[in-house]
Design an enzyme around this catalytic site. Structure first.
Site, PDB file in Angstrom:
ATOM      1  N   ASP A   1      25.181  55.996  79.078  1.00 38.57           N
ATOM      2  CA  ASP A   1      25.220  55.281  77.638  1.00 38.57           C
ATOM      3  C   ASP A   1      24.946  56.248  76.676  1.00 38.57           C
ATOM      4  O   ASP A   1      24.449  57.277  76.917  1.00 38.57           O
ATOM      5  CB  ASP A   1      24.113  54.259  77.382  1.00 38.57           C
ATOM      6  CG  ASP A   1      24.399  53.576  76.192  1.00 38.57           C
ATOM      7  OD1 ASP A   1      25.204  53.425  75.462  1.00 38.57           O
ATOM      8  OD2 ASP A   1      23.454  53.522  75.566  1.00 38.57           O
ATOM      9  N   SER A   2      25.467  56.106  75.415  1.00 34.60           N
ATOM     10  CA  SER A   2      25.124  57.197  74.272  1.00 34.60           C
ATOM     11  C   SER A   2      23.560  57.273  74.137  1.00 34.60           C
ATOM     12  O   SER A   2      23.262  58.291  73.725  1.00 34.60           O
ATOM     13  CB  SER A   2      25.846  56.599  72.888  1.00 34.60           C
ATOM     14  OG  SER A   2      25.110  55.313  72.676  1.00 34.60           O
TER      15      SER A   2
ATOM     16  N   TYR B   1      27.191  56.853  69.258  1.00 34.05           N
ATOM     17  CA  TYR B   1      28.629  57.210  69.302  1.00 34.05           C
ATOM     18  C   TYR B   1      29.411  56.230  68.594  1.00 34.05           C
ATOM     19  O   TYR B   1      30.424  56.572  68.057  1.00 34.05           O
ATOM     20  CB  TYR B   1      29.114  56.992  70.717  1.00 34.05           C
ATOM     21  CG  TYR B   1      28.431  58.057  71.645  1.00 34.05           C
ATOM     22  CD1 TYR B   1      27.612  58.932  71.621  1.00 34.05           C
ATOM     23  CD2 TYR B   1      29.050  57.868  73.075  1.00 34.05           C
ATOM     24  CE1 TYR B   1      27.395  59.555  72.565  1.00 34.05           C
ATOM     25  CE2 TYR B   1      28.840  58.644  73.995  1.00 34.05           C
ATOM     26  CZ  TYR B   1      27.876  59.833  73.736  1.00 34.05           C
ATOM     27  OH  TYR B   1      27.568  60.773  74.862  1.00 34.05           O
TER      28      TYR B   1
ATOM     29  N   CYS C   1      27.974  51.087  77.832  1.00 34.73           N
ATOM     30  CA  CYS C   1      28.263  51.406  76.373  1.00 34.73           C
ATOM     31  C   CYS C   1      29.504  50.952  75.806  1.00 34.73           C
ATOM     32  O   CYS C   1      30.645  50.979  76.291  1.00 34.73           O
ATOM     33  CB  CYS C   1      28.242  52.861  76.251  1.00 34.73           C
ATOM     34  SG  CYS C   1      28.430  53.342  74.558  1.00 34.73           S
TER      35      CYS C   1
ATOM     36  N   GLU D   1      16.577  51.346  68.179  1.00 28.32           N
ATOM     37  CA  GLU D   1      15.980  52.585  68.494  1.00 28.32           C
ATOM     38  C   GLU D   1      14.745  52.600  67.706  1.00 28.32           C
ATOM     39  O   GLU D   1      14.150  53.621  68.293  1.00 28.32           O
ATOM     40  CB  GLU D   1      17.225  53.732  68.082  1.00 28.32           C
ATOM     41  CG  GLU D   1      18.534  53.749  69.002  1.00 28.32           C
ATOM     42  CD  GLU D   1      18.439  54.535  70.298  1.00 28.32           C
ATOM     43  OE1 GLU D   1      17.485  55.480  70.548  1.00 28.32           O
ATOM     44  OE2 GLU D   1      19.300  54.123  71.174  1.00 28.32           O
TER      45      GLU D   1
ATOM     46  N   CYS E   1      27.516  45.323  72.360  1.00 26.57           N
ATOM     47  CA  CYS E   1      26.859  46.678  72.604  1.00 26.57           C
ATOM     48  C   CYS E   1      25.789  46.510  73.258  1.00 26.57           C
ATOM     49  O   CYS E   1      24.866  45.607  73.189  1.00 26.57           O
ATOM     50  CB  CYS E   1      26.368  47.271  71.030  1.00 26.57           C
ATOM     51  SG  CYS E   1      25.391  48.434  70.968  1.00 26.57           S
TER      52      CYS E   1
ATOM     53  N   HIS F   1      22.791  47.833  73.030  1.00 27.50           N
ATOM     54  CA  HIS F   1      21.349  47.580  72.407  1.00 27.50           C
ATOM     55  C   HIS F   1      21.093  46.404  72.094  1.00 27.50           C
ATOM     56  O   HIS F   1      20.039  45.993  71.678  1.00 27.50           O
ATOM     57  CB  HIS F   1      21.696  48.722  71.104  1.00 27.50           C
ATOM     58  CG  HIS F   1      21.481  49.884  71.386  1.00 27.50           C
ATOM     59  ND1 HIS F   1      22.292  50.879  71.983  1.00 27.50           N
ATOM     60  CD2 HIS F   1      20.401  50.920  71.025  1.00 27.50           C
ATOM     61  CE1 HIS F   1      21.722  52.101  71.942  1.00 27.50           C
ATOM     62  NE2 HIS F   1      20.726  52.182  71.385  1.00 27.50           N
TER      63      HIS F   1
END
Ligand code: DGL
Length: 276
Positions: free
Chosen positions: A10-11, A42, A73, A151, A185, A187
């Site tokens: 993943d990014s 990304y 991702c 994040e 996504c 996340h």
């Protein structure tokens, strides 16, 4: 071959939501994860850059001798589609498994998709849904603020910043009466509770990491590549930024009980490999 690891990238750390599900579905498998934490995100970059990064990430996993690669991702899976054709080992992104689960889940034929700007611009999930059933109405929304929120640890369903951001992005889909929402996504499952609280219990959330883990298990089964050992698999994590940064955030994605071994990989090394 069957004892070789599954490679996941993943990014950043979002792909760990897929790893967490893989560990549940295939506990005996060895896993090698690469999170490109030095170059995340990304999803706000150009297609050209995303394709170059994706190739470098996949090449790194290939250098570790993996038997299957998962692009955990949404952005890479949506934009770097030629990776599918170009790898010497089986590959899956998150789009097909997730879209398939959403088509199965919807009752009223109204599906929402949220992802990074690059994912939404590609219309990858929308195209796959309509390929499977062209009677479905699809609503898409780019949610660029969700990734930095996650994040940076803004994930609580009680946090007013999270609630406001969710409302700002999802109010139109809510008004449109979707009954299924793709968390496009990797996340986004981390803030699923806040999203679900806002949309209500009648809306099914589809977690791309979870669906992709199940899909990957099927690929391995069909190709005779499952690890049939009786012992638990080992997971090894590589990141392109610091291991300390990884340790701080990884628990949020993996769940506290997971033991892990993590190492740093120099992103310059990835670049040199692609150029040579
Ligand atoms: N995990 C990435 C995805 O699924 C989002 C983060 C990024 O923008 O790189 O799209």
């Amino acid at each position: 071959m069957s004892e070789q690891a599954i490679g996941v990238f993943d990014s950043g750390l979002g792909g760990l939501t897929a790893v967490k599900e893989l560990i549940k579905v295939l506990p005996q498998e060895n896993i090698i994860y690469f999170g490109d934490t030095a170059r995340v995100p990304y999803g706000t970059r150009s297609d050209k850059t995303i394709k170059v990064y994706a190739r470098q990430d996949a090449d790194f996993l290939l250098s570790k001798g993996v038997k299957l690669i998962i692009a955990a991702c949404g952005t890479v899976s949506s934009v770097a589609t030629e990776l599918y054709e170009d790898l010497p080992v089986p590959f899956t992104g998150v789009v097909i498994p997730t879209a398939t689960a959403a088509v199965r889940a919807t009752k009223n034929g109204r599906i929402g998709i949220i992802g990074t700007p690059a994912t939404v611009k590609s219309s990858s999930y929308k195209k796959e849904i309509l390929r499977q059933d062209d009677r479905i109405t699809v609503y898409q929304q780019a949610c660029p603020l969700f990734v930095p929120l996650v994040e940076n640890g803004f994930i609580s369903a009680d946090d007013p910043i999270v609630q406001l951001t969710v409302e700002r992005y999802l109010s139109e889909m809510k008004a449109a009466g979707i009954d299924t929402l793709i968390l496009g996504c990797t996340h986004f499952p981390i803030i699923a509770e806040a999203i679900s609280n806002y949309l209500g219990k009648g809306v099914t959330l589809i977690d791309s990491g979870k669906e992709t883990a199940l899909y990957a298990a099927n690929i391995l089964g069909n190709k005779g590549l499952l690890n049939n050992s009786n012992t638990l698999g080992n997971c090894k994590y590589y990141v392109s930024d610091t291991v300390e940064g990884f340790r701080k955030t990884a628990d949020v994605f993996l769940g506290k009980s997971v033991e892990y071994e993590a190492a740093h990989i120099n992103v310059e090394h990835l670049i040199k490999k692609t150029q040579s």
